[in-house]
Design a protein around this motif. Structure first.
Motif, PDB file in Angstrom:
ATOM      1  N   SER A 185      63.364  88.005 -15.629  1.00 47.29           N
ATOM      2  CA  SER A 185      62.069  88.661 -15.442  1.00 47.29           C
ATOM      3  C   SER A 185      61.321  88.720 -16.766  1.00 47.29           C
ATOM      4  CB  SER A 185      62.259  90.076 -14.896  1.00 47.29           C
ATOM      5  OG  SER A 185      62.803  90.918 -15.892  1.00 47.29           O
ATOM      6  N   LEU A 186      60.013  88.792 -16.675  1.00 46.60           N
ATOM      7  CA  LEU A 186      59.186  88.930 -17.867  1.00 46.60           C
ATOM      8  C   LEU A 186      59.519  90.241 -18.580  1.00 46.60           C
ATOM      9  CD1 LEU A 186      57.190  87.028 -19.114  1.00 46.60           C
ATOM     10  CD2 LEU A 186      55.361  88.193 -17.911  1.00 46.60           C
ATOM     11  N   GLN A 187      59.811  91.280 -17.824  1.00 45.90           N
ATOM     12  CA  GLN A 187      60.182  92.565 -18.422  1.00 45.90           C
ATOM     13  C   GLN A 187      61.456  92.427 -19.252  1.00 45.90           C
ATOM     14  OE1 GLN A 187      58.444  95.382 -18.527  1.00 45.90           O
ATOM     15  NE2 GLN A 187      60.014  96.322 -19.798  1.00 45.90           N
ATOM     16  N   ALA A 188      62.425  91.687 -18.752  1.00 50.58           N
ATOM     17  CA  ALA A 188      63.673  91.480 -19.493  1.00 50.58           C
ATOM     18  C   ALA A 188      63.413  90.706 -20.779  1.00 50.58           C
ATOM     19  CB  ALA A 188      64.693  90.755 -18.626  1.00 50.58           C
ATOM     20  N   VAL A 189      62.482  89.756 -20.734  1.00 52.57           N
ATOM     21  CA  VAL A 189      62.127  88.998 -21.934  1.00 52.57           C
ATOM     22  C   VAL A 189      61.494  89.930 -22.967  1.00 52.57           C
ATOM     23  CG1 VAL A 189      60.631  87.169 -22.861  1.00 52.57           C
ATOM     24  CG2 VAL A 189      61.913  86.792 -20.738  1.00 52.57           C
ATOM     25  N   TYR A 190      60.558  90.771 -22.524  1.00 52.20           N
ATOM     26  CA  TYR A 190      59.928  91.729 -23.439  1.00 52.20           C
ATOM     27  C   TYR A 190      60.978  92.662 -24.063  1.00 52.20           C
ATOM     28  CZ  TYR A 190      54.990  90.740 -22.480  1.00 52.20           C
ATOM     29  OH  TYR A 190      53.752  90.152 -22.398  1.00 52.20           O
ATOM     30  N   GLU A 191      61.887  93.165 -23.247  1.00 49.79           N
ATOM     31  CA  GLU A 191      62.916  94.074 -23.753  1.00 49.79           C
ATOM     32  C   GLU A 191      63.825  93.382 -24.763  1.00 49.79           C
ATOM     33  OE1 GLU A 191      64.765  95.617 -20.234  1.00 49.79           O
ATOM     34  OE2 GLU A 191      63.009  96.829 -19.723  1.00 49.79           O
TER      35      GLU A 191
ATOM     36  N   VAL B  51      75.986  90.463 -26.513  1.00 52.07           N
ATOM     37  CA  VAL B  51      75.762  89.024 -26.334  1.00 52.07           C
ATOM     38  C   VAL B  51      75.688  88.724 -24.848  1.00 52.07           C
ATOM     39  CG1 VAL B  51      76.673  86.717 -26.739  1.00 52.07           C
ATOM     40  CG2 VAL B  51      76.945  88.497 -28.489  1.00 52.07           C
ATOM     41  N   THR B  52      74.530  88.229 -24.419  1.00 50.77           N
ATOM     42  CA  THR B  52      74.355  87.790 -23.035  1.00 50.77           C
ATOM     43  C   THR B  52      73.800  86.374 -23.065  1.00 50.77           C
ATOM     44  OG1 THR B  52      72.067  88.561 -22.850  1.00 50.77           O
ATOM     45  CG2 THR B  52      73.809  90.153 -22.288  1.00 50.77           C
ATOM     46  N   ALA B  53      73.966  85.667 -21.964  1.00 55.97           N
ATOM     47  CA  ALA B  53      73.421  84.306 -21.881  1.00 55.97           C
ATOM     48  C   ALA B  53      71.911  84.315 -22.077  1.00 55.97           C
ATOM     49  CB  ALA B  53      73.790  83.678 -20.536  1.00 55.97           C
ATOM     50  N   ALA B  54      71.250  85.315 -21.523  1.00 60.02           N
ATOM     51  CA  ALA B  54      69.795  85.397 -21.640  1.00 60.02           C
ATOM     52  C   ALA B  54      69.372  85.629 -23.087  1.00 60.02           C
ATOM     53  CB  ALA B  54      69.243  86.499 -20.743  1.00 60.02           C
ATOM     54  N   ARG B  55      70.057  86.510 -23.803  1.00 62.35           N
ATOM     55  CA  ARG B  55      69.700  86.771 -25.204  1.00 62.35           C
ATOM     56  C   ARG B  55      69.968  85.556 -26.080  1.00 62.35           C
ATOM     57  NH1 ARG B  55      71.551  93.012 -26.460  1.00 62.35           N
ATOM     58  NH2 ARG B  55      69.749  93.976 -25.440  1.00 62.35           N
ATOM     59  N   VAL B  56      71.085  84.873 -25.838  1.00 61.54           N
ATOM     60  CA  VAL B  56      71.379  83.655 -26.601  1.00 61.54           C
ATOM     61  C   VAL B  56      70.300  82.616 -26.328  1.00 61.54           C
ATOM     62  CG1 VAL B  56      72.982  81.699 -26.812  1.00 61.54           C
ATOM     63  CG2 VAL B  56      73.863  84.051 -26.769  1.00 61.54           C
ATOM     64  N   ALA B  57      69.935  82.433 -25.060  1.00 56.76           N
ATOM     65  CA  ALA B  57      68.896  81.462 -24.703  1.00 56.76           C
ATOM     66  C   ALA B  57      67.553  81.853 -25.311  1.00 56.76           C
ATOM     67  CB  ALA B  57      68.785  81.351 -23.180  1.00 56.76           C
ATOM     68  N   LEU B  58      67.243  83.138 -25.306  1.00 57.30           N
ATOM     69  CA  LEU B  58      65.985  83.606 -25.870  1.00 57.30           C
ATOM     70  C   LEU B  58      65.939  83.348 -27.375  1.00 57.30           C
ATOM     71  CD1 LEU B  58      64.039  86.684 -24.867  1.00 57.30           C
ATOM     72  CD2 LEU B  58      64.358  86.198 -27.265  1.00 57.30           C
ATOM     73  N   LEU B  59      67.001  83.706 -28.073  1.00 61.97           N
ATOM     74  CA  LEU B  59      67.035  83.502 -29.516  1.00 61.97           C
ATOM     75  C   LEU B  59      66.933  82.012 -29.849  1.00 61.97           C
ATOM     76  CD1 LEU B  59      67.239  84.836 -32.269  1.00 61.97           C
ATOM     77  CD2 LEU B  59      69.720  84.881 -32.006  1.00 61.97           C
TER      78      LEU B  59
ATOM     79  N   GLY C 113      61.133  78.876 -21.503  1.00 64.23           N
ATOM     80  CA  GLY C 113      62.262  78.246 -22.193  1.00 64.23           C
ATOM     81  C   GLY C 113      63.588  78.861 -21.809  1.00 64.23           C
ATOM     82  N   VAL C 114      63.614  80.175 -21.660  1.00 67.13           N
ATOM     83  CA  VAL C 114      64.846  80.857 -21.261  1.00 67.13           C
ATOM     84  C   VAL C 114      65.212  80.459 -19.835  1.00 67.13           C
ATOM     85  CG1 VAL C 114      65.914  83.104 -20.799  1.00 67.13           C
ATOM     86  CG2 VAL C 114      64.516  82.782 -22.855  1.00 67.13           C
ATOM     87  N   ARG C 115      64.222  80.409 -18.949  1.00 62.14           N
ATOM     88  CA  ARG C 115      64.486  80.029 -17.547  1.00 62.14           C
ATOM     89  C   ARG C 115      65.045  78.616 -17.445  1.00 62.14           C
ATOM     90  NH1 ARG C 115      59.018  82.792 -16.426  1.00 62.14           N
ATOM     91  NH2 ARG C 115      59.706  84.898 -15.913  1.00 62.14           N
ATOM     92  N   GLU C 116      64.578  77.705 -18.310  1.00 59.52           N
ATOM     93  CA  GLU C 116      65.111  76.336 -18.304  1.00 59.52           C
ATOM     94  C   GLU C 116      66.587  76.330 -18.677  1.00 59.52           C
ATOM     95  OE1 GLU C 116      62.744  73.967 -20.938  1.00 59.52           O
ATOM     96  OE2 GLU C 116      60.950  74.146 -19.688  1.00 59.52           O
TER      97      GLU C 116
ATOM     98  N   GLY D 135      54.421  82.365 -27.537  1.00 59.36           N
ATOM     99  CA  GLY D 135      54.052  83.570 -26.818  1.00 59.36           C
ATOM    100  C   GLY D 135      55.143  83.915 -25.816  1.00 59.36           C
ATOM    101  N   VAL D 136      55.026  85.088 -25.206  1.00 58.29           N
ATOM    102  CA  VAL D 136      56.060  85.576 -24.292  1.00 58.29           C
ATOM    103  C   VAL D 136      56.239  84.651 -23.087  1.00 58.29           C
ATOM    104  CG1 VAL D 136      56.732  87.490 -22.795  1.00 58.29           C
ATOM    105  CG2 VAL D 136      55.772  87.958 -25.043  1.00 58.29           C
ATOM    106  N   GLU D 137      55.144  84.162 -22.526  1.00 57.78           N
ATOM    107  CA  GLU D 137      55.250  83.273 -21.351  1.00 57.78           C
ATOM    108  C   GLU D 137      56.028  82.002 -21.690  1.00 57.78           C
ATOM    109  OE1 GLU D 137      54.396  83.736 -18.214  1.00 57.78           O
ATOM    110  OE2 GLU D 137      53.290  85.609 -18.422  1.00 57.78           O
ATOM    111  N   ALA D 138      55.743  81.407 -22.841  1.00 57.09           N
ATOM    112  CA  ALA D 138      56.447  80.190 -23.253  1.00 57.09           C
ATOM    113  C   ALA D 138      57.925  80.483 -23.506  1.00 57.09           C
ATOM    114  CB  ALA D 138      55.795  79.601 -24.495  1.00 57.09           C
ATOM    115  N   ILE D 139      58.215  81.632 -24.078  1.00 58.25           N
ATOM    116  CA  ILE D 139      59.610  82.009 -24.316  1.00 58.25           C
ATOM    117  C   ILE D 139      60.325  82.198 -22.985  1.00 58.25           C
ATOM    118  CG2 ILE D 139      61.129  83.808 -25.227  1.00 58.25           C
ATOM    119  CD1 ILE D 139      58.934  84.216 -27.438  1.00 58.25           C
ATOM    120  N   ALA D 140      59.697  82.893 -22.050  1.00 59.95           N
ATOM    121  CA  ALA D 140      60.299  83.107 -20.726  1.00 59.95           C
ATOM    122  C   ALA D 140      60.580  81.774 -20.045  1.00 59.95           C
ATOM    123  CB  ALA D 140      59.387  83.981 -19.868  1.00 59.95           C
TER     124      ALA D 140
END
Length: 148
Positions: A54-60, A20-28, A45-48, A38-43
């Protein structure tokens, strides 16, 4: 008696054996409140929610969440991958040929697989993925208006 509560994103990550990380919670959360993003829109939303990622972290993270069954990846022909939070049921998609909007549509049969292959070639089929193509109401109206 208290009503059962929906599990949080953190609970679901833990339940899937993911860290559990803040980024994964935000992504989910971003995927679940979004609409076939799409990935850009998800990234974005997570950044907000958590700041830089990073985009790579979003893909992973998306790969990990998809593998765990917490999000679903769809790839309509000619479009980049999109992700949705509606998982674990038997639904399909409608895609607009003009603007690319995607909408969910329930399976007519209601259970997986909702289609029977004419020849299963010995496969044990457990899922059928269907994409219906056409024009969304807005694009259909715009096309009709421009042709008159």
């Amino acid at each position: 008696m208290t009503a059962p509560q929906n599990p949080t994103a953190a609970d679901q990550l833990r339940g899937a054996g993911l860290r559990v990380t803040a980024a994964r919670v935000a992504l989910l959360d971003t995927v679940r409140v979004g609409d076939h993003l799409g990935v850009e829109a998800i990234a974005s939303g997570v950044r907000e929610r958590v700041g830089h990622i990073s985009l790579q972290a979003v893909y992973e993270a998306l790969n990990a969440l998809t593998t765990a069954g917490l999000v679903r990846r769809i790839e309509p022909a000619g479009s980049p991958a999109r992700y949705e939070g509606r998982v674990g049921d038997n639904h399909h998609h409608l895609v607009c040929r003009a603007c690319g909007v995607v909408a969910d549509v329930d399976c007519a049969v209601g259970e997986a697989p909702c289609l029977t292959a004419s020849d299963d070639h010995g496969f044990s089929i457990d899922e059928a993925e269907v994409i219906f193509w056409g024009l969304c109401p807005a694009c259909s109206t715009a096309r009709t208006a421009s042709s008159t």
